[in-house]
Design a protein around this motif. Structure first.
Motif, PDB file in Angstrom:
ATOM      1  N   LEU A  67      29.807  30.853  65.550  1.00 24.76           N
ATOM      2  CA  LEU A  67      30.641  29.771  66.052  1.00 24.76           C
ATOM      3  C   LEU A  67      31.001  29.652  68.050  1.00 24.76           C
ATOM      4  CD1 LEU A  67      34.175  30.340  63.858  1.00 24.76           C
ATOM      5  CD2 LEU A  67      31.683  28.171  63.324  1.00 24.76           C
ATOM      6  N   ALA A  68      30.654  30.977  68.346  1.00 22.31           N
ATOM      7  CA  ALA A  68      30.697  30.659  69.663  1.00 22.31           C
ATOM      8  C   ALA A  68      29.745  30.613  70.101  1.00 22.31           C
ATOM      9  CB  ALA A  68      30.973  32.260  70.254  1.00 22.31           C
ATOM     10  N   ALA A  69      28.323  30.601  69.893  1.00 21.78           N
ATOM     11  CA  ALA A  69      27.133  30.342  70.090  1.00 21.78           C
ATOM     12  C   ALA A  69      26.511  29.274  69.388  1.00 21.78           C
ATOM     13  CB  ALA A  69      26.177  31.527  69.391  1.00 21.78           C
ATOM     14  N   VAL A  70      27.385  29.137  68.455  1.00 19.52           N
ATOM     15  CA  VAL A  70      25.952  27.005  67.659  1.00 19.52           C
ATOM     16  C   VAL A  70      25.961  26.494  68.676  1.00 19.52           C
ATOM     17  CG1 VAL A  70      27.885  26.554  66.286  1.00 19.52           C
ATOM     18  CG2 VAL A  70      26.060  25.705  65.676  1.00 19.52           C
ATOM     19  N   PRO A  71      24.546  25.567  68.922  1.00 15.47           N
ATOM     20  CA  PRO A  71      25.009  24.416  69.544  1.00 15.47           C
ATOM     21  C   PRO A  71      26.511  23.597  68.901  1.00 15.47           C
ATOM     22  CG  PRO A  71      22.968  24.902  68.539  1.00 15.47           C
ATOM     23  CD  PRO A  71      24.192  25.920  68.833  1.00 15.47           C
ATOM     24  N   TYR A  72      26.747  22.756  69.843  1.00 10.66           N
ATOM     25  CA  TYR A  72      27.781  21.461  69.441  1.00 10.66           C
ATOM     26  C   TYR A  72      28.008  20.219  69.190  1.00 10.66           C
ATOM     27  CZ  TYR A  72      30.644  25.130  70.450  1.00 10.66           C
ATOM     28  OH  TYR A  72      32.112  26.527  70.306  1.00 10.66           O
TER      29      TYR A  72
ATOM     30  N   PRO B 220      28.694  40.618  65.455  1.00 14.53           N
ATOM     31  CA  PRO B 220      28.952  39.550  66.333  1.00 14.53           C
ATOM     32  C   PRO B 220      27.581  38.894  66.289  1.00 14.53           C
ATOM     33  CG  PRO B 220      30.675  41.260  67.061  1.00 14.53           C
ATOM     34  CD  PRO B 220      29.317  41.604  65.567  1.00 14.53           C
ATOM     35  N   LEU B 221      26.421  39.537  66.003  1.00 13.01           N
ATOM     36  CA  LEU B 221      25.036  39.403  66.762  1.00 13.01           C
ATOM     37  C   LEU B 221      24.665  38.015  65.545  1.00 13.01           C
ATOM     38  CD1 LEU B 221      24.157  42.261  68.937  1.00 13.01           C
ATOM     39  CD2 LEU B 221      24.320  40.196  69.870  1.00 13.01           C
ATOM     40  N   ILE B 222      24.616  39.176  64.294  1.00 11.80           N
ATOM     41  CA  ILE B 222      24.317  38.045  63.426  1.00 11.80           C
ATOM     42  C   ILE B 222      25.057  36.670  62.893  1.00 11.80           C
ATOM     43  CG2 ILE B 222      24.505  37.900  60.937  1.00 11.80           C
ATOM     44  CD1 ILE B 222      24.686  41.174  60.556  1.00 11.80           C
ATOM     45  N   GLY B 223      25.207  36.692  63.519  1.00  8.27           N
ATOM     46  CA  GLY B 223      26.670  35.198  63.898  1.00  8.27           C
ATOM     47  C   GLY B 223      25.516  34.349  64.579  1.00  8.27           C
ATOM     48  N   TRP B 224      25.209  35.204  65.899  1.00 10.39           N
ATOM     49  CA  TRP B 224      24.579  34.400  67.513  1.00 10.39           C
ATOM     50  C   TRP B 224      23.203  34.268  66.710  1.00 10.39           C
ATOM     51  CZ3 TRP B 224      20.487  37.901  69.031  1.00 10.39           C
ATOM     52  CH2 TRP B 224      19.937  37.168  70.858  1.00 10.39           C
TER      53      TRP B 224
ATOM     54  N   ARG C 229      20.106  32.310  67.964  1.00  9.20           N
ATOM     55  CA  ARG C 229      19.955  33.238  69.550  1.00  9.20           C
ATOM     56  C   ARG C 229      20.094  32.945  70.802  1.00  9.20           C
ATOM     57  NH1 ARG C 229      14.554  35.797  68.372  1.00  9.20           N
ATOM     58  NH2 ARG C 229      14.327  33.802  67.728  1.00  9.20           N
ATOM     59  N   SER C 230      20.932  31.393  70.707  1.00 12.21           N
ATOM     60  CA  SER C 230      21.381  30.302  72.264  1.00 12.21           C
ATOM     61  C   SER C 230      22.767  31.443  72.639  1.00 12.21           C
ATOM     62  CB  SER C 230      21.935  29.342  72.555  1.00 12.21           C
ATOM     63  OG  SER C 230      23.070  29.029  71.431  1.00 12.21           O
ATOM     64  N   ASN C 231      22.804  31.125  74.277  1.00  8.78           N
ATOM     65  CA  ASN C 231      23.259  31.971  74.868  1.00  8.78           C
ATOM     66  C   ASN C 231      23.490  33.386  74.768  1.00  8.78           C
ATOM     67  OD1 ASN C 231      24.534  29.312  75.896  1.00  8.78           O
ATOM     68  ND2 ASN C 231      26.218  29.707  74.505  1.00  8.78           N
ATOM     69  N   PRO C 232      22.401  34.079  74.786  1.00  8.59           N
ATOM     70  CA  PRO C 232      22.340  35.637  74.480  1.00  8.59           C
ATOM     71  C   PRO C 232      22.964  36.445  75.546  1.00  8.59           C
ATOM     72  CG  PRO C 232      20.031  35.017  75.888  1.00  8.59           C
ATOM     73  CD  PRO C 232      20.930  33.751  75.843  1.00  8.59           C
ATOM     74  N   ALA C 233      23.506  36.512  76.771  1.00  8.45           N
ATOM     75  CA  ALA C 233      24.408  37.344  77.305  1.00  8.45           C
ATOM     76  C   ALA C 233      26.102  36.957  76.684  1.00  8.45           C
ATOM     77  CB  ALA C 233      24.543  37.053  78.765  1.00  8.45           C
TER      78      ALA C 233
ATOM     79  N   THR D 234      34.726  34.991  81.171  1.00  7.57           N
ATOM     80  CA  THR D 234      34.560  34.226  81.789  1.00  7.57           C
ATOM     81  C   THR D 234      34.335  34.003  82.939  1.00  7.57           C
ATOM     82  OG1 THR D 234      36.937  33.540  80.737  1.00  7.57           O
ATOM     83  CG2 THR D 234      37.033  33.241  82.816  1.00  7.57           C
ATOM     84  N   LEU D 235      34.036  35.296  83.630  1.00  6.16           N
ATOM     85  CA  LEU D 235      33.522  36.191  84.308  1.00  6.16           C
ATOM     86  C   LEU D 235      31.782  35.580  84.395  1.00  6.16           C
ATOM     87  CD1 LEU D 235      34.293  39.667  84.656  1.00  6.16           C
ATOM     88  CD2 LEU D 235      35.233  37.010  86.333  1.00  6.16           C
ATOM     89  N   LEU D 236      31.282  35.793  83.458  1.00  4.90           N
ATOM     90  CA  LEU D 236      29.762  34.873  83.403  1.00  4.90           C
ATOM     91  C   LEU D 236      29.554  32.982  82.913  1.00  4.90           C
ATOM     92  CD1 LEU D 236      28.535  37.546  81.217  1.00  4.90           C
ATOM     93  CD2 LEU D 236      28.126  37.893  82.685  1.00  4.90           C
ATOM     94  N   GLY D 237      30.890  32.463  82.610  1.00  2.00           N
ATOM     95  CA  GLY D 237      31.058  31.181  82.551  1.00  2.00           C
ATOM     96  C   GLY D 237      31.210  30.467  81.738  1.00  2.00           C
ATOM     97  N   TYR D 238      31.067  31.316  80.149  1.00  2.00           N
ATOM     98  CA  TYR D 238      31.076  30.805  78.487  1.00  2.00           C
ATOM     99  C   TYR D 238      32.361  30.847  78.501  1.00  2.00           C
ATOM    100  CZ  TYR D 238      25.861  33.231  78.468  1.00  2.00           C
ATOM    101  OH  TYR D 238      25.451  33.459  78.712  1.00  2.00           O
ATOM    102  N   CYS D 239      33.315  30.605  78.954  1.00  2.00           N
ATOM    103  CA  CYS D 239      34.347  30.500  78.316  1.00  2.00           C
ATOM    104  C   CYS D 239      35.276  30.132  80.285  1.00  2.00           C
ATOM    105  CB  CYS D 239      35.379  31.516  78.177  1.00  2.00           C
ATOM    106  SG  CYS D 239      34.711  31.668  75.916  1.00  2.00           S
TER     107      CYS D 239
END
Length: 303
Positions: free
Chosen positions: A41-46, A161-165, A170-174, A239-244
């Motif tokens: 859910l965190a990585a899926v394209p919205y 979590p990597l399975i879901g990612w 595989r978007s947003n690898p970081a 947050t520090l990487l800009g994802y949240c």
């Protein structure tokens, strides 16, 4: 005359579906599914969210998690019989035969891998296979011979979590690897506190857990605190990487301080016995709260 047909008190009960469900360690397997879905859910394209694909990720992950749990019970039937908290499990209790657990475990694992490979994508299946191999070939044997078994086992525990990612494309690898880091570091204080509480059980089974080789508890409490610090740092990375946003960052910081306080108090030898359970219970509450905040932040603000 007495009734000679009365069953012996030592006769094991007949296996039911509940016993086979217990073989899959449903609570542990459920956590694997939840963390896989967090990664998804965190990585899926919205702009694209597929309910069918989501359900397939859940199914594939659940089958693999249940299968590897059954195989773990098959491998640890002898040590489970020596520990009070696990002696009632289906295999040591004689309810399910080891051969049956072996077959059930591999059928579930193969079915889960097939679902992920054929109906989701190859990378998610590969990571699920890596989780199975790491759990069965590295962590489970290491519990018998290495004090580092918890750190080794955290690899397999942090892969869902990597399975879901991977299932999300595989978007947003970081972000994917950041979630891996959160799960990896979280397992240390969680399991160190558990192992301290049940150190006599682990000693009886001959497992060289840190709580067994360090009966004073100094190393256990010290490493619990160090890993909690690393967990708090990992939790702030999205947050520090800009994802949240800083909404998530604030929640992560507050939750981290709550967990960190318990880990700090655990350093006190006079309170170690009672605080081990508090650290364990806080770890159980901390993880779903943190992951819920992460997914909610991603879904609301769509970064």
């Amino acid at each position: 005359m007495t009734d000679t047909a009365t069953p012996s008190l030592t006769e094991a009960p007949q296996a039911t579906w509940r016993h086979y469900l217990e073989l899959t360690k449903p609570r542990l397997s459920f956590m694997s599914v939840i963390t896989a879905m967090v990664g998804y859910l965190a990585a899926v394209p919205y702009s694209y969210w597929d309910l069918k694909r989501t359900l397939l990720v859940v199914l594939g992950t659940a089958l693999c998690a249940g299968g590897v749990a059954a195989l773990n019970m098959w491998m640890e039937g002898d040590t489970d019989a020596k520990m009070q908290r696990t002696a009632g499990r289906p295999i040591p209790a004689g309810i399910i035969m080891p051969g049956s657990a072996f077959v059930v475990g591999w059928v579930l694992c193969i079915a889960g891998l097939a679902v992920l490979f054929k109906l989701v994508n190859g990378m998610s299946a590969f990571l699920a296979l890596a989780t199975i191999v790491a759990y069965l070939a590295i962590y489970t044997p290491a519990k018998r011979w290495s004090r580092w078994n918890t750190e080794l086992g955290a690899i397999s525990g942090a892969l869902p979590p990597l399975i879901g990612w991977a299932a999300a494309g595989r978007s947003n690898p970081a972000l994917g690897w950041t979630m891996f880091a959160i799960l990896f570091t979280w397992q240390m204080p969680h399991f160190f506190a558990l192992a301290w509480t049940y150190r006599k059980d682990y000693a009886a089974a001959g497992m060289p857990m840190l709580s067994v080789v360090d009966p004073s508890g100094r190393k256990v409490s010290r490493w619990t605190f160090i890993w909690t610090v690393l967990l708090v740092a990992s939790s702030l990375m999205p947050t520090l990487l800009g994802y949240c946003t800083w909404y998530y960052g604030t929640a992560a910081a507050l939750l981290g301080l709550w967990f960190l306080r318990a880990a700090f108090l655990f350093l006190d030898p006079a309170k170690r016995e009672t605080l081990a359970r508090r650290v364990f219970l806080i770890s159980i509450a901390y993880l779903p709260l943190l992951l819920t905040a992460l997914v909610a932040d991603r879904m609301i603000f769509k970064l």
